[in-house]
Write a protein that holds these residues in place. Structure first.
Motif, short mmCIF file in Angstrom:
data_model
loop_
_atom_site.label_atom_id
_atom_site.label_comp_id
_atom_site.label_asym_id
_atom_site.label_seq_id
_atom_site.Cartn_x
_atom_site.Cartn_y
_atom_site.Cartn_z
N GLY A 109 0.74 -1.25 0.04
CA GLY A 109 0.12 -0.07 0.17
C GLY A 109 0.96 1.23 -0.04
O GLY A 109 2.01 1.30 0.46
N ILE A 110 0.12 2.52 -0.44
CA ILE A 110 0.75 3.65 -0.49
C ILE A 110 0.15 4.72 0.04
O ILE A 110 -1.14 4.62 0.12
N SER A 111 0.71 5.51 1.05
CA SER A 111 -0.26 6.79 1.44
C SER A 111 0.83 7.89 1.53
O SER A 111 1.89 8.00 1.33
N PHE A 112 0.22 9.15 2.14
CA PHE A 112 0.60 10.32 2.17
C PHE A 112 0.61 11.01 3.51
O PHE A 112 -0.49 10.87 4.12
N CYS A 113 1.42 11.76 4.02
CA CYS A 113 1.47 12.82 5.01
C CYS A 113 2.08 14.13 4.39
O CYS A 113 3.27 14.04 3.80
N THR A 114 1.18 15.21 4.20
CA THR A 114 1.82 16.21 3.49
C THR A 114 1.26 17.49 4.23
O THR A 114 0.64 17.56 5.36
N GLN A 115 2.25 18.66 3.92
CA GLN A 115 1.85 20.08 4.38
C GLN A 115 0.42 20.29 4.32
O GLN A 115 -0.16 19.83 3.16
N MET A 116 -0.17 21.17 5.08
CA MET A 116 -1.55 21.45 4.79
C MET A 116 -2.03 22.67 4.60
O MET A 116 -1.05 23.63 4.64
N GLN A 117 -3.45 23.08 4.13
CA GLN A 117 -3.59 24.57 3.88
C GLN A 117 -2.94 25.19 2.77
O GLN A 117 -2.70 26.30 2.75
N GLY A 118 -2.54 24.31 1.84
CA GLY A 118 -1.96 24.98 0.62
C GLY A 118 -3.17 24.95 -0.54
O GLY A 118 -4.22 24.51 -0.12
N LEU A 119 -2.99 25.45 -1.55
CA LEU A 119 -4.01 25.43 -2.56
C LEU A 119 -3.52 25.21 -3.93
O LEU A 119 -2.78 26.06 -4.53
N VAL A 120 -3.87 24.43 -4.39
CA VAL A 120 -3.68 23.77 -5.68
C VAL A 120 -4.80 23.71 -6.81
O VAL A 120 -5.51 22.79 -6.57
N LEU A 121 -4.93 24.64 -7.51
CA LEU A 121 -5.85 24.84 -8.36
C LEU A 121 -5.61 24.06 -9.71
O LEU A 121 -4.68 24.48 -10.56
#
Length: 535
Positions: free
Chosen positions: A78-90
């Motif tokens: 399996g694969i998953s993520f932990c990422t920085q938050m409250q970014g905005l990718v449009l």
């Protein structure tokens, strides 16, 4: 014998670390690879990144790990993520970004925030109607210029042609999930971080009321899923890019604020953890929604639907130590204090910080001879919201040297953590034993100083800098049914060591801490005057 391996991508502000875990009795880190990338800071308060940098960093680090002949991509379950938050990718309908991604650090949308929630009849600086509706529906309020709503509105105002191209509003993780699976989804914690999510019991979806109230196009918001939901299998195109097998299950994962506490093992109600990476925070797991507008603290939705995380954020934490490394510990010809050459490369910051810099300050006494540093190098969020706040060295004398200044920076970062704890305890009880994680927690000196400053018992896990990736691996295990509930995760995270407070040192820190808090309140107006935009 075939092993169960889990691939977790930890996507930070300045770099992406890919971690490979073995899952058995414990979640065990067996390999990792780091790739750095830039963040572009503009004079007008902008902070942007190129989303392709994240995607390419995933490929490079994955291939580096699997280049080891003893590791097989065929054993990845399996694969998953932990990422920085409250970014905005449009992005457009093909999941291609229509413009650079907004970092959570972006501060440009001051006018959008002012007109959006700070006009009309206000209380605590916010429009009363919008404040009450936000608190009732989502349990928090878009009260920071860095909140994604205002970035979205900034694009609508300043880049109308680009705005028309928007198909989906993503955060960092959601963009990478789309690249992996060709699915447009958003996990609940990311949805909550938009401050458009209805977190009331029995709701759990986008709030049509808040979308209308703030002028957000509801059709830009993707389907909401749980963090342990299987989004899909790795597509052929994504597998080719990453050097992996097609159809490996990809799970929703979570943001750093959600998963770092999970990876720290702070999973029971009442558990407190402290994170110190580029940014920092204090968080306590609670059963009910709680908010403190005066301290800019609120209960956020995490990966566990049965509880919340009462949360207070520090804008620049380890980033202050990087500043020290770049501008104070190094001199003009790139030699360290002891004339030891620091090598280039992605691990250079850790080499300089943990092998040289902290060793050089070990003999500086607690309290840094009365020198105090304020760690607000890019403004601050909690327990006060002030984008104009900045760093100060206070009480420098003729005999103050670099080592004292470096220790003062370390202590200043930790004084702010204590301020967050004390502000938090006005609403909820923090735990007596606190899990401390993040890259900064690699230093034993910092762990002990944190215990001394706060008076708390500090617990550290193995590889504290990878706590978010540990949390992402735990999410995969739960999604696959290998872990039954979130409480079970605590037994899967091994504790490395424990630090007890030195009460004689705490007496010194108690005095400096009171001065530390006063420095902000006495200089608040001067910060605004110094950093105001001159037309």
């Amino acid at each position: 014998m075939k092993e169960d391996l889990i691939l977790a991508y930890d996507v930070g502000t300045t770099g992406l670390k890919t971690c490979l875990f073995r899952f058995s009795e414990r979640i065990e880190l067996i390999a990792s690879s780091l790739e750095e990338y830039p963040i572009y800071l503009n004079p007008d308060g902008g902070a942007e990144q190129n989303p392709e940098d994240w995607w390419n960093a995933m490929a490079k680090t994955t291939k580096q790990i699997l280049n080891d002949p003893n590791l097989s991509k065929h054993e990845i379950i399996g694969i998953s993520f932990c990422t920085q938050m409250q970014g905005l990718v449009l992005v457009d309908e093909n999941f291609s970004p229509i413009r650079p991604a907004f970092s959570y650090m972006d501060q440009r949308a001051r006018q959008e925030m002012k007109s959006g929630i700070q006009s009309g009849f206000c209380i605590q600086g916010f429009n009363l109607k919008k404040l009450l509706l936000s608190l009732w529906i989502t349990g928090a309020v878009a009260g920071s210029v860095k909140d994604p709503i205002w970035k979205y509105k900034w694009v609508q105002t300043h880049e109308p042609l680009q705005f028309k191209k928007i198909k989906w509003w993503f955060d960092v993780k959601e963009y990478l999930l789309a690249k992996c699976t060709s699915k447009a989804v958003m996990t609940r914690d990311s949805a909550f971080a938009t401050l458009l999510y209805d977190s009331r019991k029995g709701k759990g979806n986008w709030s049509e009321t808040l979308c209308s109230l703030f002028g957000i196009q509801r059709n830009h918001l993707p389907t909401i899923i749980n963090s342990d939901t299987k989004v899909g299998g790795l597509t052929q195109e994504a597998a080719s890019h990453l050097g992996l097998n097609e159809n490996i299950p990809v799970f929703g994962g979570g943001g750093d604020a959600s998963l770092i506490g999970i990876g720290a093992g702070a999973v029971l109600n009442g558990d407190t953890h402290i994170y110190a990476g580029t940014s920092g925070w204090v968080s306590t797991r609670v059963k009910k929604r709680t908010v403190d507008l005066s301290a800019r603290m609120a209960s956020i939705v995490g990966v566990n639907e049965e509880s919340y995380q009462y949360f207070g954020e520090q804008e620049t934490s380890g980033k202050c130590l990087q500043w020290v490394k770049d501008h104070l510990a190094l001199d003009e010809i790139d030699l360290y204090l002891e004339k030891k050459k620091i090598t280039d490369g992605p691990e250079a910051i850790y080499e300089s910080l943990f092998h040289f810099m902290f060793d050089s300050i070990k003999d500086v006494p607690p309290g840094s001879n009365g020198v105090i540093f304020t760690p607000w190098l890019h403004g601050n969020r909690s327990p006060f919201e002030d984008p104009n706040a900045r760093g100060i060295f206070f009480n420098i004398g003729l005999h103050t040297g670099k080592r004292t200044l470096i220790r003062a920076v370390m202590e200043g970062i930790l004084f702010h953590k204590r301020w967050l704890i004390e502000s938090m305890e006005k609403k909820v009880k923090t735990s007596n034993r606190i899990r401390f994680v993040g890259g900064v927690a690699r230093s034993e000196l910092i762990c002990q100083t944190l215990a001394d400053i706060t008076g708390k018992v500090i617990e550290r896990i193995h590889h504290p800098e990878n706590a978010g990736a540990f949390g992402a691996a735990a999410i995969v295990a739960k999604g696959l049914g290998r872990i039954e509930n979130f409480e079970e995760i605590k037994s899967k995270i091994a504790l490395k060591d424990i630090f007890y407070p030195n009460l004689s040192a705490k007496k010194i820190y108690d005095k400096n801490f009171q001065i530390f808090k006063s420095i902000y309140w006495k200089n608040k107006g001067l910060f605004a005057l110094s950093n105001e935009t001159i037309e």
